[in-house]
Design a protein around this motif. Structure first.
Motif, PDB file in Angstrom:
ATOM      1  N   GLN A 124       1.007  -1.374   0.032  1.00  0.00           N
ATOM      2  CA  GLN A 124      -0.050  -0.061   0.211  1.00  0.00           C
ATOM      3  C   GLN A 124       0.897   1.229   0.133  1.00  0.00           C
ATOM      4  OE1 GLN A 124      -2.654   0.292   3.185  1.00  0.00           O
ATOM      5  NE2 GLN A 124      -3.903   2.062   2.208  1.00  0.00           N
ATOM      6  N   ARG A 125       1.844   1.086   0.707  1.00  0.00           N
ATOM      7  CA  ARG A 125       2.812   2.404   0.893  1.00  0.00           C
ATOM      8  C   ARG A 125       3.759   2.386  -0.599  1.00  0.00           C
ATOM      9  NH1 ARG A 125       6.558   4.109   6.317  1.00  0.00           N
ATOM     10  NH2 ARG A 125       7.120   6.138   5.152  1.00  0.00           N
ATOM     11  N   ALA A 126       3.936   1.488  -1.058  1.00  0.00           N
ATOM     12  CA  ALA A 126       4.738   1.341  -2.192  1.00  0.00           C
ATOM     13  C   ALA A 126       4.032   1.862  -3.282  1.00  0.00           C
ATOM     14  CB  ALA A 126       5.406   0.085  -2.302  1.00  0.00           C
ATOM     15  N   PHE A 127       2.757   1.269  -3.675  1.00  0.00           N
ATOM     16  CA  PHE A 127       2.022   1.626  -4.987  1.00  0.00           C
ATOM     17  C   PHE A 127       0.698   1.359  -4.606  1.00  0.00           C
ATOM     18  CE2 PHE A 127       2.281  -3.102  -5.346  1.00  0.00           C
ATOM     19  CZ  PHE A 127       3.735  -3.338  -4.987  1.00  0.00           C
ATOM     20  N   GLY A 128       0.093   1.596  -3.556  1.00  0.00           N
ATOM     21  CA  GLY A 128      -1.355   1.688  -3.628  1.00  0.00           C
ATOM     22  C   GLY A 128      -2.094   0.569  -3.063  1.00  0.00           C
ATOM     23  N   TRP A 129      -1.481  -0.706  -3.387  1.00  0.00           N
ATOM     24  CA  TRP A 129      -2.186  -2.041  -3.261  1.00  0.00           C
ATOM     25  C   TRP A 129      -2.556  -2.265  -1.672  1.00  0.00           C
ATOM     26  CZ3 TRP A 129      -1.007  -6.418  -6.921  1.00  0.00           C
ATOM     27  CH2 TRP A 129      -1.959  -7.601  -6.718  1.00  0.00           C
ATOM     28  N   TYR A 130      -3.753  -2.293  -1.376  1.00  0.00           N
ATOM     29  CA  TYR A 130      -3.877  -2.402   0.115  1.00  0.00           C
ATOM     30  C   TYR A 130      -3.984  -3.783   0.522  1.00  0.00           C
ATOM     31  CZ  TYR A 130      -6.673  -2.648   4.447  1.00  0.00           C
ATOM     32  OH  TYR A 130      -7.606  -2.707   5.587  1.00  0.00           O
ATOM     33  N   GLY A 131      -3.158  -3.814   1.739  1.00  0.00           N
ATOM     34  CA  GLY A 131      -3.151  -5.105   2.422  1.00  0.00           C
ATOM     35  C   GLY A 131      -2.254  -6.153   2.143  1.00  0.00           C
ATOM     36  N   GLY A 132      -1.127  -5.839   1.423  1.00  0.00           N
ATOM     37  CA  GLY A 132      -0.167  -6.763   0.921  1.00  0.00           C
ATOM     38  C   GLY A 132       1.076  -6.526   1.444  1.00  0.00           C
ATOM     39  N   THR A 133       1.763  -7.579   1.768  1.00  0.00           N
ATOM     40  CA  THR A 133       3.178  -7.486   2.315  1.00  0.00           C
ATOM     41  C   THR A 133       4.014  -8.480   1.608  1.00  0.00           C
ATOM     42  OG1 THR A 133       2.171  -6.884   4.524  1.00  0.00           O
ATOM     43  CG2 THR A 133       4.574  -7.566   4.332  1.00  0.00           C
ATOM     44  N   PHE A 134       5.188  -8.296   0.925  1.00  0.00           N
ATOM     45  CA  PHE A 134       6.205  -9.194   0.527  1.00  0.00           C
ATOM     46  C   PHE A 134       7.568  -8.972   1.618  1.00  0.00           C
ATOM     47  CE2 PHE A 134      10.010  -9.707  -1.656  1.00  0.00           C
ATOM     48  CZ  PHE A 134       9.785 -11.043  -2.303  1.00  0.00           C
ATOM     49  N   TRP A 172       8.201 -14.597   0.928  1.00  0.00           N
ATOM     50  CA  TRP A 172       6.681 -15.062   0.873  1.00  0.00           C
ATOM     51  C   TRP A 172       6.057 -13.564   0.459  1.00  0.00           C
ATOM     52  CZ3 TRP A 172       5.018 -12.068   4.642  1.00  0.00           C
ATOM     53  CH2 TRP A 172       5.578 -11.966   5.890  1.00  0.00           C
ATOM     54  N   PHE A 173       4.514 -13.884   0.347  1.00  0.00           N
ATOM     55  CA  PHE A 173       3.798 -12.640   0.071  1.00  0.00           C
ATOM     56  C   PHE A 173       2.383 -12.926   0.935  1.00  0.00           C
ATOM     57  CE2 PHE A 173       0.154 -10.419  -2.165  1.00  0.00           C
ATOM     58  CZ  PHE A 173       0.652  -9.252  -2.147  1.00  0.00           C
ATOM     59  N   ASP A 174       2.060 -12.008   1.594  1.00  0.00           N
ATOM     60  CA  ASP A 174       0.940 -12.068   2.356  1.00  0.00           C
ATOM     61  C   ASP A 174      -0.197 -11.140   2.326  1.00  0.00           C
ATOM     62  OD1 ASP A 174       0.252 -12.983   5.472  1.00  0.00           O
ATOM     63  OD2 ASP A 174      -0.660 -10.969   4.939  1.00  0.00           O
ATOM     64  N   GLN A 175      -1.417 -11.447   1.821  1.00  0.00           N
ATOM     65  CA  GLN A 175      -2.421 -10.584   1.353  1.00  0.00           C
ATOM     66  C   GLN A 175      -3.718 -10.700   2.235  1.00  0.00           C
ATOM     67  OE1 GLN A 175      -2.752  -8.264  -1.121  1.00  0.00           O
ATOM     68  NE2 GLN A 175      -4.235  -7.753   0.044  1.00  0.00           N
ATOM     69  N   LYS A 176      -4.182  -9.551   2.733  1.00  0.00           N
ATOM     70  CA  LYS A 176      -5.471  -9.510   3.785  1.00  0.00           C
ATOM     71  C   LYS A 176      -6.661  -9.321   2.893  1.00  0.00           C
ATOM     72  CE  LYS A 176      -2.769  -8.427   7.644  1.00  0.00           C
ATOM     73  NZ  LYS A 176      -1.465  -8.731   7.355  1.00  0.00           N
ATOM     74  N   PHE A 177      -7.716 -10.028   3.241  1.00  0.00           N
ATOM     75  CA  PHE A 177      -8.980  -9.688   2.435  1.00  0.00           C
ATOM     76  C   PHE A 177     -10.210  -9.430   3.632  1.00  0.00           C
ATOM     77  CE2 PHE A 177      -6.301 -12.729   0.050  1.00  0.00           C
ATOM     78  CZ  PHE A 177      -6.485 -12.095  -1.271  1.00  0.00           C
ATOM     79  N   GLN A 181      -9.896  -7.022   7.641  1.00  0.00           N
ATOM     80  CA  GLN A 181      -8.849  -7.999   7.348  1.00  0.00           C
ATOM     81  C   GLN A 181      -9.087  -9.251   8.115  1.00  0.00           C
ATOM     82  OE1 GLN A 181      -5.454  -5.728   8.402  1.00  0.00           O
ATOM     83  NE2 GLN A 181      -5.552  -4.325   6.728  1.00  0.00           N
ATOM     84  N   ALA A 182     -10.258  -9.897   7.943  1.00  0.00           N
ATOM     85  CA  ALA A 182     -10.607 -11.102   8.692  1.00  0.00           C
ATOM     86  C   ALA A 182      -9.786 -12.324   8.084  1.00  0.00           C
ATOM     87  CB  ALA A 182     -12.019 -11.187   8.643  1.00  0.00           C
ATOM     88  N   LEU A 183      -9.729 -12.118   6.799  1.00  0.00           N
ATOM     89  CA  LEU A 183      -8.809 -13.319   6.105  1.00  0.00           C
ATOM     90  C   LEU A 183      -7.537 -12.833   5.665  1.00  0.00           C
ATOM     91  CD1 LEU A 183      -8.802 -16.303   4.932  1.00  0.00           C
ATOM     92  CD2 LEU A 183      -9.898 -14.923   2.661  1.00  0.00           C
ATOM     93  N   ASP A 184      -6.447 -13.739   6.008  1.00  0.00           N
ATOM     94  CA  ASP A 184      -5.161 -13.455   5.623  1.00  0.00           C
ATOM     95  C   ASP A 184      -4.327 -14.735   5.127  1.00  0.00           C
ATOM     96  OD1 ASP A 184      -2.424 -12.893   5.717  1.00  0.00           O
ATOM     97  OD2 ASP A 184      -2.379 -12.359   7.919  1.00  0.00           O
TER      98      ASP A 184
END
Length: 496
Positions: A124-134, A172-177, A181-184
């Motif tokens: 999100q901070r890098a390019f506006g994609w909410y809920g993602g972490t690499f 790894w890549f982690d995405q919240k939904f 953010q109940a699903l990770d």
């Protein structure tokens, strides 16, 4: 100046830490450890905070070296620049010296160390994609293993002991939904000791088995996908309802292609992404109180936090019988083919408890906690160890004005399977040699974790191991058992 001299002088000159050791001395023991056993974790919060600091000249970090959360501060502006791009970089060095003063195969001391580098990207901070972490983690392991060289124990004394190497650990890549953010969902190369079967209170101790338990360490191929190894897989975590969570995962059943030898040597760089072996499936239910976002009324007493976990795992890999060969002849018999009978799959059940028993009404950091973890498998015919247990207490903020210190006392136990003990008796019968039957191994650990500065922890440690490896013969003196072992140590963790 030698590493031994550096740690000794740094420890002696620290008044408050000396006071902590004095408390442990009243309990008749000396102490040691740090961050985490078999699951080294770098504090990304420290690195993120340092990234927000401005660089103050090439040696600006020296002026604030006591209070900064990282020794190198913003790393001459590098962390600040990375932070603007949504990146957090953390670097941590763990160095320790352990020595056995009694017991084992021989007496002596050894130095070992671990450097972990972590790079994390917030999408999100890098390019506006909410809920993602690499995230990608690298590790450099150095020094020697006292457990391998001197002790002949099953439950190794330090969670960072491993083969010397420089390797990829996780990627790894982690995405919240969903709402809140109940699903990770996390996908990629993962080390399971980072979030499975974990007791947060146990992680301050040094012994390996307070991190990744003994049952999977002994029974899974290559010791399982835990430090310094990992496996490809997918993990999903779902917030069912306050305060209940469930997580499930599917991973490669082996962290290396060839586990008949040392899995770390079979996969020396950590880049053997194994997909052609069996499957490791896990499920864990968690009760977390007070849960994130839970509302507490103003007249309600402060909650005693607690986390309960119950779970199971199944590995579909083939497992060797501990007593019979492939022709149903005892493996110890001269008539045996020498090829163990193979079984398909192994499963285990476990439970973990972290419970706060007391907290000060005047100092919120001052708490007394208990933890416990039990794990076992009924399939003892194919499992060298069929049960393991950890139990202990931690006292946080034990001394006045030492809010970040922790005093801990705990124990661990593992039981060697009946099939393995039966093999030992058969070996003694057929060979007529001295071959004690393995039973159980127990250890106790006392430690004091001392926060010296924002970036440095020192942790003296004492461990005592009863009946090492369940009572096996000493490799240097085969006519006698390994004697009980007393180990003293000191660990330092530096957030760079």
């Amino acid at each position: 100046m030698s590493v031994h001299t550096f740690f000794r002088r740094l420890f002696i000159r620290s008044y408050h830490c000396a006071a902590g050791v004095a408390v442990a001395g009243v309990m008749s023991l000396v102490v040691a450890s740090t961050a985490q056993a078999r699951a080294p974790v770098v504090n990304l919060g420290n690195a993120a905070a340092a990234g927000d600091e401005s660089a103050d000249g090439p040696f600006g970090f020296l002026s604030n070296w006591k209070r900064d959360s990282n020794l190198l501060g913003s790393m001459w502006g590098l962390r600040t620049a990375l932070g603007k791009a949504g990146l957090v970089f953390a670097l941590q060095e763990t160095s320790e010296i352990f020595g056995n003063v009694t017991g084992g195969t021989r007496r002596g001391a050894a130095y070992d160390g671990l450097t972990v580098a972590v790079l994390q990207l917030n999408t999100q901070r890098a390019f506006g994609w909410y809920g993602g972490t690499f995230q990608v983690n690298m590790e450099q392991i150095h020094g020697r293993s006292l457990s391998d060289d001197n002790l002949q124990v099953a439950q190794t004394i330090s969670g960072i002991e491993a083969d010397r190497s420089t390797r990829l650990w996780e990627m790894w890549f982690d995405q919240k939904f969903l709402d809140q953010q109940a699903l990770d969902i996390k996908i990629g190369q993962q080390s399971l000791d980072q979030e499975w079967m974990v007791s947060s209170n146990a992680l301050v101790f040094a012994n390996t088995m307070f991190g990744w338990p003994m049952v999977p360490s002994a029974d899974m191929p290559g010791g399982g996908p835990a430090y310094p190894l990992s496996s490809l897989g997918v993990r999903a975590k779902y917030w069912m309802a306050t305060p209940l969570y469930v997580q499930a995962g599917v991973f490669s059943g082996s962290p290396a292609h060839n586990v008949s030898v040392d899995a770390q040597k079979s996969n020396p760089s950590g880049t053997s992404f194994v997909l052609n072996r069996g499957v490791l499936a896990l499920m864990e239910f968690q009760y977390v109180y007070p849960a994130l976002g839970a509302m507490v009324s103003p007249d309600q007493a402060d909650a005693l936090s607690r986390v309960y976990r119950i779970g199971a795992w199944y590995d579909s890999e083939p497992f060797a019988d501990q007593y019979w060969d492939n022709m149903h002849v005892p493996l110890a018999s001269p008539a045996s083919s020498g090829m163990a009978r193979r079984h398909r799959g192994l499963f285990s059940l476990y439970a973990v408890v972290d419970q706060m028993l007391w907290h000060s009404h005047y100092d919120p950091n001052r708490t007394f906690n208990v933890f416990g973890r039990a794990m076992g498998t009924p399939q003892s015919d194919r499992a060298p160890n069929d049960f393991s247990l950890n139990f202990g207490f931690t006292f946080k903020d034990p001394l006045p004005y030492r809010q970040d210190d922790t005093l801990g006392l705990a124990m661990g136990y593992t039981h060697f399977s009946k099939a393995l003990a039966k093999f030992d008796r058969a070996t003694r019968f057929y060979n007529g040699s001295y071959m004690p039957s393995q039973s159980g191994e127990t250890y106790m650990e006392l430690m004091y974790q001392c926060q010296m500065t924002g970036w440095l922890q020192l942790q003296p440690d004492f461990q005592y191991i009863f009946n090492p490896s369940g009572g096996v013969s000493n490799t240097l003196h085969p006519d006698r058992r390994v004697k009980d072992i007393a180990v003293l140590g000191l660990r330092a963790i530096i957030a760079l």
